[in-house]
Design a protein around this motif. Structure first.
Motif, mmCIF file in Angstrom:
data_model
loop_
_atom_site.group_PDB
_atom_site.id
_atom_site.type_symbol
_atom_site.label_atom_id
_atom_site.label_comp_id
_atom_site.label_asym_id
_atom_site.label_seq_id
_atom_site.Cartn_x
_atom_site.Cartn_y
_atom_site.Cartn_z
ATOM 1 N N ILE A 289 85.182 73.527 58.061
ATOM 2 C CA ILE A 289 83.929 73.576 57.300
ATOM 3 C C ILE A 289 83.960 72.548 56.167
ATOM 4 C CG2 ILE A 289 82.537 75.003 55.760
ATOM 5 C CD1 ILE A 289 83.404 77.417 57.461
ATOM 6 N N GLY A 290 85.094 72.448 55.494
ATOM 7 C CA GLY A 290 85.227 71.499 54.396
ATOM 8 C C GLY A 290 85.016 70.063 54.841
ATOM 9 N N MET A 291 85.525 69.715 56.005
ATOM 10 C CA MET A 291 85.380 68.342 56.500
ATOM 11 C C MET A 291 83.936 68.035 56.901
ATOM 12 S SD MET A 291 88.950 67.511 58.513
ATOM 13 C CE MET A 291 88.997 68.981 59.532
ATOM 14 N N PHE A 321 87.797 68.536 47.994
ATOM 15 C CA PHE A 321 88.768 69.348 47.265
ATOM 16 C C PHE A 321 88.979 70.709 47.912
ATOM 17 C CE2 PHE A 321 88.109 66.258 43.844
ATOM 18 C CZ PHE A 321 89.424 66.037 43.493
ATOM 19 N N GLY A 322 87.933 71.247 48.526
ATOM 20 C CA GLY A 322 88.121 72.479 49.277
ATOM 21 C C GLY A 322 89.052 72.266 50.457
ATOM 22 N N SER A 323 88.863 71.159 51.171
ATOM 23 C CA SER A 323 89.711 70.849 52.320
ATOM 24 C C SER A 323 91.153 70.609 51.895
ATOM 25 C CB SER A 323 89.178 69.602 53.043
ATOM 26 O OG SER A 323 87.880 69.821 53.541
ATOM 27 N N HIS A 324 91.329 69.872 50.809
ATOM 28 C CA HIS A 324 92.684 69.588 50.322
ATOM 29 C C HIS A 324 93.397 70.861 49.879
ATOM 30 C CE1 HIS A 324 96.077 68.004 48.231
ATOM 31 N NE2 HIS A 324 95.548 68.086 47.030
ATOM 32 N N SER A 325 92.669 71.750 49.218
ATOM 33 C CA SER A 325 93.258 73.019 48.785
ATOM 34 C C SER A 325 93.762 73.818 49.980
ATOM 35 C CB SER A 325 92.214 73.830 48.001
ATOM 36 O OG SER A 325 92.702 75.114 47.674
#
Length: 400
Positions: A289-291, A321-325
């Protein structure tokens, strides 16, 4: 067998440790990215191309990526806390020295040194979180670390832009270094001692074996690849959007452009929120979803409207930042041993993406301007989605 962390969400110990981790990542990213909004300034003052100017960021990221491997190995002997504290203090002093650079060559050398000393925090902080925090609180704890990177990066960029407009880029870097030094004192006083860390003597052979073990894992290697591509995309957008917005037809001042980094607030929100969702619904689902959110935001920046460009940057930042987290916590969950080495490998790819993709996109800007940059970013995100599908396949039948 490695012990499980006991710092649980909702306790005083959680907020003390989480606050220190937040401060450490704030310092690291304020110091690392404070030159990013100054790339057009360096191009003008030192008469260098956008690609060459981007080296003030790329050399720091590149050497940071390599030196983190050494920092992770040394931490097994010297401990996580000691190296992290040394890192934040010395990196703050180097930023202050950078303000006195007499020429572009000296500036690059000091930025290279900045990458060396900054290496002591990122991979060790991720390992510290994985070791000291309860598994059920890991997503939120990593979200606090990532939110610190957003606030630190936002502060460094906005302060650099505003202070450069009012005074000079030298004054701006000196102030950022002093603020980081003060935050380093807090980090030193607030960071709890490691209670679940069990170090061992440094062995080059054993370290190489550990790295090789992680690199041979298809699922971990795919996560590393996602870190490389997403970070490269993120840095590319903010490296060259300054040239877009300070040039015709927008012609924003350094102060006005600097304020675009307030969209990093979206990253602070998404890193914690998506960390919670990952703990509840599974990391691979939330990562995908983040991507998708990142790709949507990048495409929005192609609009000719300044307002839509800023909205697109905010959406892109939220997704990144959501994806990285989520990806960061996925590494800590998947690596059953030698977590510092696994974290440092993730960040090796992560910062290598920042350095390589970030600089290569300078060529895209020179040839095709903003459409070329977004084409490269979109391609990288689509490739990341393919890697995520591989992760889902590898993890089928396992809890993520």
């Amino acid at each position: 067998m490695e012990t499980i962390g006991t710092i649980k969400r909702g306790t005083g110990a959680f907020w003390r440790a989480g606050g220190a981790v937040f401060a450490g990542s704030f310092i690291t990213f304020a110091n690392l990215y404070c030159t990013q909004p100054l790339l057009p300034v360096f191009s003008h003052q030192f008469h260098v191309t956008p690609t060459v100017s981007s080296l003030t960021l790329s050399v720091s990221s590149a050497v940071l990526a390599v030196c983190m491997l050494l920092a992770a190995a040394l931490s097994e002997r010297l401990g996580r806390r000691r190296i992290m504290i040394l890192s934040v203090f010395v990196s703050s002093l180097v930023v202050i020295l950078t303000a006195f650079s007499p020429n572009f060559t000296t500036l690059i050398i000091l930025r290279l040194a900045e990458g060396v000393v900054l290496a002591g925090l990122p991979s060790l902080a991720m390992a510290y979180v994985s070791e000291e925090f309860d598994p059920g609180s890991l997503g939120v704890a990593m979200g606090l670390y990532v939110s610190g990177t957003t606030v630190g990066g936002m502060f460094g960029r906005i302060a650099a832009g505003m202070l450069t407009d009012i005074f000079s880029w030298r004054y701006a870097l000196a102030v950022i270094g002093i603020v980081s030094l003060l935050c380093s004192v807090y980090f030193w006083l607030a960071l709890p001692a490691s209670t679940h860390f069990h170090g061992h003597s440094f062995s080059l052979k054993e370290t190489i074996r550990s790295f090789g073990h992680h690199l041979k894992s298809p699922v971990l290697f795919s996560v590393f690849g996602i870190g490389f591509l997403l970070m490269g995309s993120f840095v590319s957008l903010y490296n060259y959007i300054g040239y877009l917005l300070t040039g015709a037809p927008y012609r924003l001042s350094q102060t006005a452009f600097g304020w675009i980094f307030t969209v990093y607030i979206m990253g602070t929100i998404s890193s914690v929120w998506m960390g919670k969702l990952a703990d509840r619904f599974g990391r691979t689902k939330v990562l995908g979803i983040g991507m998708i959110i990142m790709l949507t935001g990048g495409l929005l920046t192609l609009a000719p409207s300044l307002v839509v460009i800023v909205i697109g940057a905010a959406v892109f930042t939220f997704g990144f930042f959501g994806s990285h987290s989520v990806a960061s916590s996925l590494v800590g969950r998947l690596a059953k041993s030698d977590r510092a080495q696994a974290s440092s490998l993730y960040l090796l790819f992560y910062y290598a993406g920042s350095s390589l993709v970030g600089s290569i996109n300078g060529v895209s800007w020179s040839l095709y301007r903003w459409h070329g940059v977004i084409l490269m970013i979109g391609s990288a995100i689509l490739l990341s989605m393919l890697l995520e599908l591989l992760i889902i396949r590898f993890m089928k039948g396992h809890v993520d």
